[in-house]
Design an enzyme around this catalytic site. Structure first.
Site, PDB file in Angstrom:
ATOM      1  N   CYS A   1      -8.480  -1.652  -4.155  1.00  0.00           N
ATOM      2  CA  CYS A   1      -7.031  -1.459  -4.180  1.00  0.00           C
ATOM      3  C   CYS A   1      -6.290  -2.780  -3.970  1.00  0.00           C
ATOM      4  O   CYS A   1      -5.257  -3.015  -4.590  1.00  0.00           O
ATOM      5  CB  CYS A   1      -6.601  -0.457  -3.117  1.00  0.00           C
ATOM      6  SG  CYS A   1      -6.386   1.198  -3.775  1.00  0.00           S
TER       7      CYS A   1
ATOM      8  N   CYS B   1       0.864  -1.192   0.000  1.00  0.00           N
ATOM      9  CA  CYS B   1       0.000   0.000   0.000  1.00  0.00           C
ATOM     10  C   CYS B   1       0.898   1.239   0.000  1.00  0.00           C
ATOM     11  O   CYS B   1       0.623   2.227  -0.667  1.00  0.00           O
ATOM     12  CB  CYS B   1      -0.892   0.043   1.239  1.00  0.00           C
ATOM     13  SG  CYS B   1      -1.800  -1.466   1.601  1.00  0.00           S
TER      14      CYS B   1
ATOM     15  N   ARG C   1     -13.775   0.375  -1.063  1.00  0.00           N
ATOM     16  CA  ARG C   1     -12.647   1.055  -1.697  1.00  0.00           C
ATOM     17  C   ARG C   1     -11.348   0.280  -1.496  1.00  0.00           C
ATOM     18  O   ARG C   1     -10.543   0.124  -2.407  1.00  0.00           O
ATOM     19  CB  ARG C   1     -12.497   2.462  -1.107  1.00  0.00           C
ATOM     20  CG  ARG C   1     -11.501   3.319  -1.862  1.00  0.00           C
ATOM     21  CD  ARG C   1     -12.071   3.595  -3.222  1.00  0.00           C
ATOM     22  NE  ARG C   1     -11.190   4.357  -4.089  1.00  0.00           N
ATOM     23  CZ  ARG C   1     -10.273   3.833  -4.889  1.00  0.00           C
ATOM     24  NH1 ARG C   1     -10.061   2.536  -4.891  1.00  0.00           N
ATOM     25  NH2 ARG C   1      -9.561   4.601  -5.695  1.00  0.00           N
TER      26      ARG C   1
END
Ligand code: HEC
Length: 311
Positions: free
Chosen positions: A272, A218, A268
């Site tokens: 990702c 991330c 969301r």
């Protein structure tokens, strides 16, 4: 004698540590402060800090699109915090926010009685709770997310749990976020015990671990990569990444029959994680909740400003 002394000093140290719950947020607080420092420095002047935006950003991008001197509170606006191009259309949409109707729907859900005559008010007497989730439940020894707490409230009252990504869940969360923002309440996540700290650390490990065949974490995109362009998107910064959910996305609206483009933070995040080439953990799984707990802590002190709008 010496070893006795060492032992007793060590014991005193352990006792003082356990007695002082404030000790447990030392590492989280330090991480958070470092992150604020990192992003404020990075976005002080993109042109001067060009190597922090290596390798994708062109001179034109650095000079003409990235704003200078972006400060703490601004970072909750995602990539609109720094991207001049994005910001103009964002401000325009915000004048008549498409999220208003969802806040209203959420408020109605909050008031509406369940079949047993009770309502969400019995579970959440105060709707201004957007900044307090996820929290670490010391009795359950587990992180509790807002999405989970809402579904638990439904189930306790004999109702069916909701979809954790959109629809009613997103509407009710939009109302909570809005009520919190109206009251100008801030994100306020606590780490008060050794178990809570361990949960925080597992979330942190997830955020910074490389995954998938591209070996992306991330942080690759949202810390080191923040401000860089991926196709026609500027990568948002980690700081403030959870303050504004649920969000209305143009992409989600276009894909839904009734133009309801509102989605939860879990929705969301799953997107990702899929883009990382991974199967996302369940929305209320331990892994997801601990990741959210860590991420929310990083936004401590920022105003809750959901529901917001994104591309
Ligand atoms: C390949 C790069 C990449 C990776 C890796 C990645 N993301 Fe993202 N992420 C994006 C892009 C692109 C967007 C949309 C533009 C933006 O807001 O950054 C986005 C958006 C987001 C948003 C919404 C931000 C907002 O302001 O609404 C969150 C939250 C998020 N990512 C979390 C994560 C988490 C957590 C991980 C790791 C599990 C992760 N991302 C990994 C590229 C990435």
């Amino acid at each position: 004698m010496l070893s006795k002394l060492v032992k007793s000093t060590a014991l005193v140290a352990i006792i003082t540590c356990a007695a002082n719950a404030g000790e447990y947020n030392k590492e989280p607080e330090n991480d958070r402060k470092e992150l604020v420092k990192y992003f404020e420095a990075k976005f002080a002047d993109a042109e001067k800090n060009r190597y922090a935006f290596f390798p994708y950003s062109t001179d034109d991008e650095l000079k003409n699109n990235i704003m200078k001197g972006v400060k703490f509170e601004e970072f909750s606006k995602g990539n609109y915090a720094f991207s001049k191009n994005g910001r103009a259309s964002y401000d325009e949409i915000k004048e008549f926010p498409p999220t208003e109707e969802f806040v209203e729907k959420g408020e109605a859900l909050y008031e509406e009685p369940f079949a047993n005559g009770k309502s969400f008010k019995d579970c959440f007497p105060d709707p201004e709770i957007g900044g307090q989730y996820p929290y670490f439940d010391e009795k359950r020894k587990d992180v509790v997310s807002l999405t989970q707490a809402i579904n638990e409230c439904l189930e306790t009252n004999g109702e069916k749990p909701w979809n954790t990504k959109k629809g009613k869940m997103a509407h009710l969360e939009a109302y909570f976020a809005f009520a919190t923002g109206e009251a100008e309440k801030k994100v306020d996540i606590k780490v008060n015990s050794a178990d809570a700290l361990a949960a925080y650390q597992r979330g942190k490990e997830y955020y910074y671990s490389q995954r998938g065949y591209l070996k992306l974490s991330c942080a690759t995109c949202h810390v080191q990569g923040a401000g860089q362009r991926v196709r026609n998107e500027s990568l948002s910064q980690f700081l403030g990444q959870t303050t504004h959910f649920p969000v209305y996305r143009l992409k989600w609206a276009a894909a839904s029959a009734d133009n309801d483009g509102l989605g939860t933070l879990e929705r969301r995040m799953s997107g990702c994680i899929k883009d990382q080439g991974q199967v996302p953990p369940g929305d209320t799984s331990k892994t997801m909740k601990e990741l959210l707990y860590f991420m929310a802590y990083m936004s401590n002190g920022m105003t809750v400003d959901g529901p917001d709008i994104r591309k």
